[in-house]
Each structure stands twice: as C-alpha cells, then as structure tokens.
Design a protein around this motif. Structure first.
Motif, short mmCIF file in Angstrom:
data_model
loop_
_atom_site.label_atom_id
_atom_site.label_comp_id
_atom_site.label_asym_id
_atom_site.label_seq_id
_atom_site.Cartn_x
_atom_site.Cartn_y
_atom_site.Cartn_z
N VAL A 27 0.85 -1.20 0.00
CA VAL A 27 0.00 0.00 0.00
C VAL A 27 0.88 1.24 0.00
O VAL A 27 0.62 2.19 -0.75
CB VAL A 27 -0.96 -0.01 1.21
CG1 VAL A 27 -1.73 1.30 1.30
CG2 VAL A 27 -1.92 -1.20 1.12
N MET A 28 1.93 1.23 0.82
CA MET A 28 2.82 2.38 0.90
C MET A 28 3.52 2.67 -0.43
O MET A 28 3.76 3.83 -0.78
CB MET A 28 3.87 2.18 2.00
CG MET A 28 3.29 2.03 3.40
SD MET A 28 2.31 3.43 3.94
CE MET A 28 3.58 4.61 4.24
N ARG A 29 3.85 1.63 -1.19
CA ARG A 29 4.50 1.80 -2.50
C ARG A 29 3.49 2.15 -3.59
O ARG A 29 3.88 2.42 -4.72
CB ARG A 29 5.24 0.52 -2.88
CG ARG A 29 6.49 0.25 -2.09
CD ARG A 29 7.31 -0.87 -2.69
NE ARG A 29 6.60 -2.14 -2.78
CZ ARG A 29 6.71 -3.13 -1.90
NH1 ARG A 29 7.50 -3.01 -0.84
NH2 ARG A 29 6.04 -4.25 -2.08
N GLY A 30 2.21 2.10 -3.26
CA GLY A 30 1.19 2.43 -4.25
C GLY A 30 0.82 1.27 -5.16
O GLY A 30 0.09 1.47 -6.13
N GLU A 31 1.29 0.08 -4.84
CA GLU A 31 0.93 -1.09 -5.65
C GLU A 31 -0.56 -1.41 -5.51
O GLU A 31 -1.16 -1.95 -6.44
CB GLU A 31 1.74 -2.32 -5.21
CG GLU A 31 3.21 -2.26 -5.49
CD GLU A 31 3.95 -3.44 -4.88
OE1 GLU A 31 3.34 -4.51 -4.67
OE2 GLU A 31 5.16 -3.29 -4.62
N ILE A 32 -1.08 -1.10 -4.35
CA ILE A 32 -2.49 -1.37 -4.06
C ILE A 32 -3.11 -0.09 -3.51
O ILE A 32 -2.57 0.52 -2.59
CB ILE A 32 -2.64 -2.51 -3.03
CG1 ILE A 32 -2.06 -3.80 -3.61
CG2 ILE A 32 -4.09 -2.70 -2.63
CD1 ILE A 32 -1.98 -4.94 -2.64
N ARG A 33 -4.23 0.30 -4.11
CA ARG A 33 -4.92 1.52 -3.65
C ARG A 33 -5.76 1.19 -2.43
O ARG A 33 -6.39 0.13 -2.34
CB ARG A 33 -5.83 2.05 -4.76
CG ARG A 33 -5.09 2.55 -5.98
CD ARG A 33 -6.01 3.05 -7.09
NE ARG A 33 -7.33 2.42 -7.12
CZ ARG A 33 -8.49 3.09 -7.09
NH1 ARG A 33 -8.50 4.40 -7.07
NH2 ARG A 33 -9.64 2.45 -7.12
N VAL A 34 -5.80 2.10 -1.48
CA VAL A 34 -6.58 1.92 -0.25
C VAL A 34 -8.06 1.69 -0.59
O VAL A 34 -8.72 0.85 0.02
CB VAL A 34 -6.41 3.13 0.70
CG1 VAL A 34 -7.36 3.03 1.88
CG2 VAL A 34 -4.97 3.23 1.17
N ALA A 35 -8.56 2.41 -1.58
CA ALA A 35 -9.97 2.24 -1.97
C ALA A 35 -10.25 0.82 -2.43
O ALA A 35 -11.37 0.31 -2.25
CB ALA A 35 -10.33 3.23 -3.07
N ILE A 90 -9.00 -1.89 -1.17
CA ILE A 90 -8.94 -2.85 -0.06
C ILE A 90 -9.81 -2.44 1.12
O ILE A 90 -9.82 -3.12 2.14
CB ILE A 90 -7.48 -3.05 0.42
CG1 ILE A 90 -6.88 -1.71 0.83
CG2 ILE A 90 -6.67 -3.75 -0.65
CD1 ILE A 90 -5.58 -1.80 1.57
N ALA A 91 -10.53 -1.37 0.98
CA ALA A 91 -11.33 -0.86 2.09
C ALA A 91 -12.36 -1.87 2.58
O ALA A 91 -12.60 -1.96 3.79
CB ALA A 91 -12.01 0.46 1.70
N VAL A 92 -12.97 -2.62 1.69
CA VAL A 92 -14.00 -3.58 2.11
C VAL A 92 -13.78 -4.98 1.54
O VAL A 92 -14.55 -5.88 1.84
CB VAL A 92 -15.42 -3.09 1.71
CG1 VAL A 92 -15.79 -1.84 2.47
CG2 VAL A 92 -15.52 -2.88 0.21
N ASP A 93 -12.73 -5.17 0.76
CA ASP A 93 -12.52 -6.45 0.09
C ASP A 93 -11.02 -6.73 0.00
O ASP A 93 -10.24 -5.84 -0.33
CB ASP A 93 -13.15 -6.39 -1.31
CG ASP A 93 -13.03 -7.69 -2.07
OD1 ASP A 93 -12.84 -8.75 -1.44
OD2 ASP A 93 -13.13 -7.64 -3.31
N ARG A 94 -10.63 -7.95 0.26
CA ARG A 94 -9.21 -8.32 0.24
C ARG A 94 -8.72 -8.78 -1.12
O ARG A 94 -7.54 -9.08 -1.28
CB ARG A 94 -8.97 -9.46 1.23
CG ARG A 94 -9.32 -9.15 2.63
CD ARG A 94 -9.12 -10.38 3.48
NE ARG A 94 -9.74 -10.18 4.77
CZ ARG A 94 -9.96 -11.14 5.64
NH1 ARG A 94 -9.61 -12.36 5.37
NH2 ARG A 94 -10.52 -10.87 6.79
N SER A 95 -9.59 -8.89 -2.08
CA SER A 95 -9.21 -9.51 -3.35
C SER A 95 -8.13 -8.75 -4.12
O SER A 95 -7.49 -9.32 -5.00
CB SER A 95 -10.44 -9.73 -4.23
OG SER A 95 -11.05 -8.50 -4.54
N ALA A 96 -7.91 -7.49 -3.81
CA ALA A 96 -6.87 -6.73 -4.50
C ALA A 96 -5.46 -7.14 -4.05
O ALA A 96 -4.48 -6.88 -4.75
CB ALA A 96 -7.07 -5.23 -4.27
#
Length: 144
Positions: A34-42, A44-50
C-alpha cells in the motif's frame, strides 16, 4: 504455580505467539504494498481480493486464529481458575497448539485444502476432548 499450570500457560502463550506472528507477517506483506502504491486503499477498504495470493492466504490464516483457538483460550482459563490443570489437559493443550502450527504452516505455504482440513479436524477433535475433560473434571468435583 505448579508445573502443570505453568505448562498450560506455556501452551496458551505459544498459541498467542502464533497469532501475533501471523498478524505481524501479514502487516509486512500488506503495508509495504500500500505504501508503495501497488495497491490503492480504496481497493482494499471492504474487500481483500486486491491483495496478492500470499497476503490473502496470510489473512485467512490470521482469521482462523480467532476461531478454534478462542475456545482453547477459554477452556485453559477455566482450568487454571478452577485449579484443575493436570497432565492430561496439558498434553491435549500442546497437541492442539502443535496442530494449529501445522495448520497455519499449510495455510500459508502449499494451502493444500484436504491436508489443511485433516489437520483442522484433528485439532477440533483434540479441542473437543480438551473441553470434555474440562467439563467432566468440573462435574465430578465434590461439592463444597
């Protein structure tokens, strides 16, 4: 505190250590992405599939540490509070915790579902015996 009580506390501590270790490992897997921007917070907010598969496996294993182990923790506390810890309950406690470690190892590595299920079921059987032993000990105590 007598030896069997200390050993029961050690089994509880080892189970807690497993959960804490998995939570820390999960954080090390998720947060940097998340910190590197590989995954957007939006995402993963309600779903782990990202998250990638490894993070999802770790997450599932962490979730699993708050299922059967909760019943183990409660039973161990009851044994300690009622001063009923004995060698049989300690053996069952360590067997349960060992099975939880094997289950977690399968979960976060090969994730072979059938193997994981066999180990989970074995842990459930040991935990059931642990609780049966606890209840029998309490019911068979002479009344004061």
């Amino acid at each position: 505190m007598i030896l069997v009580e200390k050993l029961l506390v050690l089994a509880v501590a080892l189970q807690a250590f497993l959960a804490i270790s998995l939570i820390l490992w999960l954080g090390l897997e998720r947060v940097p992405r998340v910190m590197r921007g590989e995954i957007r917070v939006a995402d993963i907010a309600v779903d782990r599939s990202a998250y990638p598969l490894k993070a999802r496996l770790l997450s599932n294993s962490v979730d699993n540490q708050f299922q059967l182990p909760i019943l183990f923790f409660v039973g161990a506390v009851l044994l300690l509070q009622a001063d009923l810890a004995d060698w049989f309950s300690v053996i069952l406690a360590f067997l349960f915790v060992a099975l939880r470690y094997v289950h977690a190892a399968i979960h976060v590595t090969t994730n072979r579902v059938y193997r994981r299920f066999v180990i989970y079921t074995a842990g459930l059987a040991v935990l059931s015996l642990f609780w049966l032993w606890l209840v029998l000990r309490i019911l068979l105590l002479p009344s004061a």
